[in-house]
Design a protein around this motif. Sequence first.
Motif, PDB file in Angstrom:
ATOM      1  N   CYS A 157      -2.534  15.579  12.590  1.00 32.28           N
ATOM      2  CA  CYS A 157      -3.823  14.948  12.906  1.00 32.28           C
ATOM      3  C   CYS A 157      -3.761  14.253  14.267  1.00 32.28           C
ATOM      4  CB  CYS A 157      -4.165  13.938  11.805  1.00 32.28           C
ATOM      5  SG  CYS A 157      -5.829  13.253  11.923  1.00 32.28           S
ATOM      6  N   ILE A 158      -2.680  13.550  14.519  1.00 33.19           N
ATOM      7  CA  ILE A 158      -2.528  12.853  15.802  1.00 33.19           C
ATOM      8  C   ILE A 158      -2.407  13.862  16.943  1.00 33.19           C
ATOM      9  CG2 ILE A 158      -1.018  11.331  17.131  1.00 33.19           C
ATOM     10  CD1 ILE A 158      -0.349   9.924  14.474  1.00 33.19           C
ATOM     11  N   THR A 159      -1.711  14.977  16.668  1.00 36.23           N
ATOM     12  CA  THR A 159      -1.593  16.043  17.684  1.00 36.23           C
ATOM     13  C   THR A 159      -2.961  16.633  17.998  1.00 36.23           C
ATOM     14  OG1 THR A 159       0.638  16.610  16.909  1.00 36.23           O
ATOM     15  CG2 THR A 159      -0.527  18.263  18.222  1.00 36.23           C
ATOM     16  N   GLN A 160      -3.756  16.899  16.957  1.00 35.05           N
ATOM     17  CA  GLN A 160      -5.104  17.425  17.169  1.00 35.05           C
ATOM     18  C   GLN A 160      -5.956  16.419  17.946  1.00 35.05           C
ATOM     19  OE1 GLN A 160      -8.025  17.650  13.915  1.00 35.05           O
ATOM     20  NE2 GLN A 160      -8.292  19.828  14.400  1.00 35.05           N
TER      21      GLN A 160
ATOM     22  N   PHE B  64     -14.690  17.144  10.202  1.00 36.79           N
ATOM     23  CA  PHE B  64     -13.997  18.431  10.118  1.00 36.79           C
ATOM     24  C   PHE B  64     -12.835  18.515  11.109  1.00 36.79           C
ATOM     25  CE2 PHE B  64     -17.723  19.042  12.868  1.00 36.79           C
ATOM     26  CZ  PHE B  64     -17.148  19.544  14.031  1.00 36.79           C
ATOM     27  N   PHE B  65     -12.574  17.428  11.845  1.00 35.91           N
ATOM     28  CA  PHE B  65     -11.387  17.342  12.690  1.00 35.91           C
ATOM     29  C   PHE B  65     -11.024  15.879  12.859  1.00 35.91           C
ATOM     30  CE2 PHE B  65     -14.735  16.743  15.780  1.00 35.91           C
ATOM     31  CZ  PHE B  65     -14.198  15.941  16.760  1.00 35.91           C
ATOM     32  N   CYS B  66      -9.868  15.632  13.472  1.00 36.26           N
ATOM     33  CA  CYS B  66      -9.363  14.262  13.591  1.00 36.26           C
ATOM     34  C   CYS B  66      -9.997  13.540  14.765  1.00 36.26           C
ATOM     35  CB  CYS B  66      -7.849  14.279  13.707  1.00 36.26           C
ATOM     36  SG  CYS B  66      -7.022  14.817  12.206  1.00 36.26           S
ATOM     37  N   ASP B  67     -11.239  13.158  14.594  1.00 37.98           N
ATOM     38  CA  ASP B  67     -11.946  12.374  15.596  1.00 37.98           C
ATOM     39  C   ASP B  67     -11.486  10.925  15.492  1.00 37.98           C
ATOM     40  OD1 ASP B  67     -13.645  11.832  17.639  1.00 37.98           O
ATOM     41  OD2 ASP B  67     -15.486  12.392  16.593  1.00 37.98           O
ATOM     42  N   SER B  68     -11.755  10.146  16.520  1.00 34.83           N
ATOM     43  CA  SER B  68     -11.229   8.786  16.587  1.00 34.83           C
ATOM     44  C   SER B  68     -11.756   7.873  15.477  1.00 34.83           C
ATOM     45  CB  SER B  68     -11.535   8.178  17.956  1.00 34.83           C
ATOM     46  OG  SER B  68     -12.919   8.266  18.252  1.00 34.83           O
ATOM     47  N   GLU B  69     -13.058   7.787  15.320  1.00 35.57           N
ATOM     48  CA  GLU B  69     -13.624   6.817  14.384  1.00 35.57           C
ATOM     49  C   GLU B  69     -13.255   7.081  12.928  1.00 35.57           C
ATOM     50  OE1 GLU B  69     -17.633   4.127  14.195  1.00 35.57           O
ATOM     51  OE2 GLU B  69     -17.249   5.536  15.801  1.00 35.57           O
ATOM     52  N   PRO B  70     -13.306   8.326  12.447  1.00 35.24           N
ATOM     53  CA  PRO B  70     -12.869   8.562  11.062  1.00 35.24           C
ATOM     54  C   PRO B  70     -11.402   8.194  10.829  1.00 35.24           C
ATOM     55  CG  PRO B  70     -14.140  10.421  11.856  1.00 35.24           C
ATOM     56  CD  PRO B  70     -13.889   9.545  13.035  1.00 35.24           C
TER      57      PRO B  70
ATOM     58  N   GLN C  91       0.830  -1.193   0.000  1.00 33.79           N
ATOM     59  CA  GLN C  91       0.000   0.000   0.000  1.00 33.79           C
ATOM     60  C   GLN C  91       0.872   1.253   0.000  1.00 33.79           C
ATOM     61  OE1 GLN C  91      -3.382  -0.100  -0.140  1.00 33.79           O
ATOM     62  NE2 GLN C  91      -3.313  -2.332  -0.166  1.00 33.79           N
ATOM     63  N   THR C  92       0.356   2.310  -0.588  1.00 33.40           N
ATOM     64  CA  THR C  92       1.054   3.585  -0.572  1.00 33.40           C
ATOM     65  C   THR C  92       0.817   4.263   0.768  1.00 33.40           C
ATOM     66  OG1 THR C  92       0.747   3.820  -2.943  1.00 33.40           O
ATOM     67  CG2 THR C  92       1.311   5.809  -1.718  1.00 33.40           C
ATOM     68  N   SER C  93       1.875   4.619   1.450  1.00 34.69           N
ATOM     69  CA  SER C  93       1.748   5.245   2.766  1.00 34.69           C
ATOM     70  C   SER C  93       1.182   6.656   2.640  1.00 34.69           C
ATOM     71  CB  SER C  93       3.109   5.284   3.450  1.00 34.69           C
ATOM     72  OG  SER C  93       3.011   5.893   4.710  1.00 34.69           O
ATOM     73  N   VAL C  94       0.233   6.983   3.512  1.00 30.08           N
ATOM     74  CA  VAL C  94      -0.403   8.301   3.507  1.00 30.08           C
ATOM     75  C   VAL C  94       0.384   9.238   4.413  1.00 30.08           C
ATOM     76  CG1 VAL C  94      -2.471   9.570   4.226  1.00 30.08           C
ATOM     77  CG2 VAL C  94      -2.701   7.419   2.982  1.00 30.08           C
ATOM     78  N   THR C  95       0.695  10.434   3.927  1.00 26.74           N
ATOM     79  CA  THR C  95       1.436  11.422   4.726  1.00 26.74           C
ATOM     80  C   THR C  95       0.556  12.574   5.184  1.00 26.74           C
ATOM     81  OG1 THR C  95       2.124  12.582   2.723  1.00 26.74           O
ATOM     82  CG2 THR C  95       3.611  10.884   3.575  1.00 26.74           C
ATOM     83  N   GLU C  96      -0.607  12.736   4.561  1.00 26.28           N
ATOM     84  CA  GLU C  96      -1.538  13.781   4.964  1.00 26.28           C
ATOM     85  C   GLU C  96      -2.967  13.349   4.684  1.00 26.28           C
ATOM     86  OE1 GLU C  96      -0.523  17.272   2.737  1.00 26.28           O
ATOM     87  OE2 GLU C  96      -1.602  16.610   0.949  1.00 26.28           O
ATOM     88  N   PHE C  97      -3.901  13.969   5.393  1.00 22.73           N
ATOM     89  CA  PHE C  97      -5.314  13.677   5.231  1.00 22.73           C
ATOM     90  C   PHE C  97      -6.034  14.894   4.649  1.00 22.73           C
ATOM     91  CE2 PHE C  97      -4.272  11.013   9.069  1.00 22.73           C
ATOM     92  CZ  PHE C  97      -4.330   9.788   8.411  1.00 22.73           C
ATOM     93  N   ILE C  98      -7.185  14.623   4.069  1.00 25.22           N
ATOM     94  CA  ILE C  98      -8.030  15.680   3.520  1.00 25.22           C
ATOM     95  C   ILE C  98      -9.362  15.660   4.269  1.00 25.22           C
ATOM     96  CG2 ILE C  98      -9.219  16.575   1.482  1.00 25.22           C
ATOM     97  CD1 ILE C  98      -7.124  15.107  -0.222  1.00 25.22           C
ATOM     98  N   PHE C  99      -9.725  16.792   4.881  1.00 26.44           N
ATOM     99  CA  PHE C  99     -11.007  16.893   5.583  1.00 26.44           C
ATOM    100  C   PHE C  99     -12.126  17.113   4.566  1.00 26.44           C
ATOM    101  CE2 PHE C  99      -8.231  18.473   9.118  1.00 26.44           C
ATOM    102  CZ  PHE C  99      -8.527  17.459  10.016  1.00 26.44           C
TER     103      PHE C  99
END
Length: 319
Positions: free
Chosen positions: A97-100, A177-183, A6-14
């Motif tokens: 994201c992990i910091t948030q 719209f933020f880094c919640d656990s389930e998403p 798999q291609t490693s993800v470095t950022e997320f898109i809200f």
Amino acid sequence: MNVANQTSVTEFIFLGFSGVLYLRLALFVMFLTVYLLSLMGNTLIIFIVLMDSTLQTPMYIFLGNLSFLEIWYTTATVPKLLATCLSQVVTISVAGCITQYYFFFSLGATECILLAVMAYDRYLAICSPLRYAFLMSLQVCLRFSAGSWIGGFIVPVLPTILVSYLNFCGSQKINHFFCDSEPIFQLSCSDTFMVEALGYTCSSVVILSSFLLTMSSYGNIVVTIIRLSSREARKKTFSTCASHLTVVTIYYGTIIFAYVRPPAKHNFTMGKAVSVFYCVVTPLLNPLVYTLRNKDVKKAFRKVLERKRLFLTRHTQEV
């Protein structure tokens, strides 16, 4: 899943709230207005408590702590929410994201503990008025305040460490719209059972224990109020804690719905709508209910304004 392929993800898109542009602009204006009012209201409470010596009592010290917490709690999520209303591509790094994630849950846990402490303070003031000064001295108050912050920031440490070890691959889109656990868990290609179980346990223990302690305090307060012989005394006593109870009911109602439930297929649209209440609405309710319903705060605010007016008058005369 074979992570190596798999291609490693470095950022997320809200994804935020989808919809046509004019609807997103309307949401932006509404959320920005509430956010700014929340910042101004909570900052004003802190300023008044610091400036007026008559408010430097346990009840208002706790209130100042709550206001300070609400400023950072709402700031942890709302800026990204506003950005998603203006742009369809709002990104955040995996580390960001992990910091948030950590600060959102730390501040949330701190608020739960602090609300329980404030309810206990009202219980002592109403049910044990003669012993209140001894049981809730300034030293005890400061210990409770510090304990709320320390405890709140310790609770999510282990879940956050486990989240930081997750591998993310495939889709980059966070349906929130933020880094919640389930998403976040939805995007991981690692086994998330352990971190989900631990996160669910921690959130349930903190939320339910603080909720039960809060309700226990208010249950005793209600019994004490009912026993008062004078109708006027009952009305006056209840008014001192009604504002706190209003905030507690709305806050706990939404977070229990969001986080105290067994794992299940989640409706993210409903989840985002509920999140707006505890991320955006509740931080505004805090200054509103405490200032509009509290005579001491309104009196102190008028004193601060009068002092400011006198200072400006003297300064003008000197010039």
